[in-house]
Design an enzyme around this catalytic site. Structure first.
Site, short mmCIF file in Angstrom:
data_model
loop_
_atom_site.label_atom_id
_atom_site.label_comp_id
_atom_site.label_asym_id
_atom_site.label_seq_id
_atom_site.Cartn_x
_atom_site.Cartn_y
_atom_site.Cartn_z
CB CYS A 27 -0.95 -0.01 1.20
SG CYS A 27 -0.11 -0.02 2.79
CB ALA A 28 0.42 4.74 0.89
#
Length: 664
Positions: A27-28
């Protein structure tokens, strides 16, 4: 050679090699692994990898925190491993397959109750306040006996109280359809049919003669017209039947007429089944569960039951099994046998307090360690307010002995609490505020719970100090462990080239500068420790702040250059002129939404200031997907930050000046 090639190879080796990886995505901020055998992951060795800022396991995924540069790391990892990544949704699906049936069932319970907990918390506070107004004797009379005004307030507060607890099945059936991805309005309608005023109120069934219970008379059969106010299990059973029927009929009814016949064939049979089969069965099952637990809490061995529950509740939190207690508590509150109260929730609140008190002892033992205090003090406060994960995962489980001390203290507090027959009117208000929902008319009431809180504070504190001094339950009696903890949870540094590139425009070690901070969106300003995500709240990614937005327009919180725009649009990286790496993260867990709620207005290498609108976030779409909308501003290379302070708190306006950070 890739920027993170060596670190990627090390991570591949320490997670157990390619053959141990079932799925991997990112994810980020973090790499998300589904491992065939999680025990093969050498966490201590992984922790020593320079690019790694921390790790934890959640919902069957082994998550390794990298930071802003996770996309680059991920690409290097793919090259090193030869593994093609999967989507986040696919990884979650695989992770669920790795869970046993109990874990999946508990996960489903958590997803059902999580969205309705805020309403239950409010309801608990309201009932607690009404309990004081009408139930506490002040010199021979209650407050409502003495005051017309407070009588009216007491009556008025039952309006939201009734809506939350009497009509709880509506919230449950809605939440089930939301979790299952089916039509939520049908779930609401189903819930209303369980609590309709046409039906005999569930609370009046016990006092109504069998001959006086109204019925639907179909000639060949009669069905009792009984409501299920406050009932949990009947609502859950009906909600799942509705969802599965809708899924079935959507597959088999032509799309041209599905809008007409799918709702009809799903809803009507479910309503019939709910009143003929599922409701009576759920009521019977709920009463059995309530009676068994209540018997355990009132039997001759209740001291053992309560001590064991207090002792073992914190380990249940680690496994996630504690989510089962929500359903049990609500079932106890719905039962006539328990006088519509629960004995479990007070013990849960005491367990929260005990974990916080163990952290308080660690703060005392390690006083002067400023880095660790950045983690321990917020963790202690959140514990005393009912959220234990930051304390348990960030402090107590790191050292082991405070966790054990908290378990023991919680056990004794629970034992005393049950001995005094302390009960709560509701669930949801944990930690020290738990006293607000204690029933004052049964058992020891407020005073007994206050003494229990003292036990939950004193025993864990004393035992933590003793265990530390004598090396008991201390897996490694090392003074430098606090520095290790701070490195993971308080001041994560990033040695990636993006910060090194910024250093060319940065300052020498002896120079200092300040960076102005602004509100990225209008809304309620929050401390980073208040965010409902341990990666951010424990500052594993770095310090920062968050805003719970009231608008959709997202602006830049600093002046600088766009360094990255995440492909799923939910996160944007900014590099300031002094070399601070800033992550703007829109929503929590919104990587799973694949960019749908976000419109990005900038691209890499764009110059931005507080006047620059970075993006638009469709808050309604984020909420409808079951995600939180918090917008976070995180400083991911914390080694460059000397100090950080916000001006004020509460409501802020987009682009408002919030303070500054001092950069070295």
């Amino acid at each position: 050679m890739g920027k993170y090639e060596e670190d990627a190879k090390r991570l591949l080796k320490e997670v157990g090699g390619k053959e141990n990886i079932n799925a991997v995505t990112h994810c980020a901020t973090r790499m998300r692994f589904v491992l065939n055998d999680p025990d093969k992951a050498d966490q201590e060795a992984i922790d020593d990898i320079p690019s790694v800022k921390g790790m934890f396991t959640n919902a069957g995924q082994f998550q390794v925190i990298i930071g802003n540069d996770v996309a680059t790391f991920y690409n290097d990892f793919k090259e090193a491993s030869g593994i093609e990544g999967t989507s986040t949704e696919d990884a979650k699906s695989v992770a669920k397959k790795n869970q046993n049936p109990l874990q999946r069932a508990v996960g489903a319970l958590a997803e059902i109750f999580a969205p309705i907990i805020p309403a239950i918390i409010v309801g608990g506070l309201i009932l607690g306040f009404r309990n004081i107004l009408e139930g506490v004797d002040f010199g021979g009379a209650t407050i409502v006996d003495r005051s017309t005004f407070w009588t009216a307030i007491n009556d008025f507060l039952w309006l939201p109280g009734e809506a939350i607890f009497q009509f709880l099945p509506v919230g449950i059936t809605w939440s089930v359809t939301r979790k299952m991805g089916t039509t939520q309005i049908l779930g609401i309608v189903l819930g209303i049919t369980l609590v309709s005023p046409q039906l005999l109120d569930a609370n009046e069934v016990a006092s109504t003669a069998a001959a006086d219970i109204p019925q639907w008379d179909f000639g060949f059969a009669q069905v009792d017209m009984i409501g299920y106010q406050g009932q949990v299990i009947p609502a859950m059973l009906a909600g799942f039947l509705l969802a599965y029927l809708e899924i079935f009929f959507r597959k088999h009814i032509p799309e041209a007429v599905s809008m007409i016949f799918v709702p009809l064939f799903a809803l009507l049979p479910t309503i019939i089944a709910a009143h003929v089969i599922l409701g009576p069965f759920g009521w019977w099952l709920g009463n059995i569960i309530s009676n068994v637990i209540f018997a355990g809490l009132t039997s001759s061995v209740s001291w053992l039951f309560s001590f064991a529950f207090g002792l073992l509740y914190s380990p249940l939190v680690i496994t996630g099994l504690h989510h089962m207690s929500n359903a049990i508590d609500l079932q106890l509150i719905a039962s006539e046998v328990t006088s519509h109260t629960t004995s479990l929730w007070p013990m849960i609140a005491l367990s929260n307090i005990a974990q916080g008190s163990a952290v308080l002892a660690v703060i005392y033992l390690h006083r002067g360690n400023k880095k660790e205090e950045q983690v321990s003090i917020p963790a202690m406060i959140s514990c005393y307010l009912g959220v234990t994960e930051p304390a348990m995962f960030g402090i107590n489980l790191k050292f082991i002995y405070p966790f054990v001390a908290a378990m023991i203290g919680s056990g004794f507090a629970g034992l005393f609490n049950n001995f005094m027959d302390v009960r709560a009117n509701s669930i949801g208000v944990g930690g020290l505020p738990g006293i607000l929902v204690i029933n004052s008319q049964i058992g020891g009431g407020y005073l007994a719970f206050a003494i229990s809180m003292v036990i939950a504070i004193v025993i864990p504190f004393i035992l933590t100090v003793i265990f530390r001094k004598r090396g008991i339950f201390n897996k490694e009696d090392r003074e430098d462990s606090t520095a290790e903890l701070a490195a993971v949870g308080a001041t994560p540094g990033d040695t990636g080239s993006s910060s090194e590139e910024g250093a060319s425009a940065s300052l020498t070690d002896t120079q200092k500068a300040t960076e102005k901070l602004f509100a990225p969106v209008s809304g309620e300003l929050l401390k980073i420790t208040a965010v409902d995500d341990p990666v951010f709240s424990q500052k594993m990614m770095g310090d920062g702040y968050a805003v719970k937005p009231t608008e959709d327009q997202i602006y830049s919180p600093v002046a600088g250059t766009i360094s990255s725009v995440f492909e799923t649009k939910h996160a944007i990286g900014i590099l300031t002129d002094s070399g601070v790496e800033v992550l703007v993260h829109m929503g929590l867990d919104t990587v799973e939404l694949k960019g749908a709620p976000f419109t990005i207005n900038v691209k890499e290498n764009d110059q931005v200031s507080s006047d620059t609108q970075l993006a638009t976030m469709d808050r309604k779409a984020v909420k409808d997907a079951g995600k939180q909308t918090d917008v976070l501003t995180v400083f991911t290379n914390g080694d460059k930050i000397n100090s950080f302070a916000l001006v004020g708190e509460g409501e802020v306006t987009a682009q408002e000046d919030l303070g500054e950070i001092e950069v070295s």
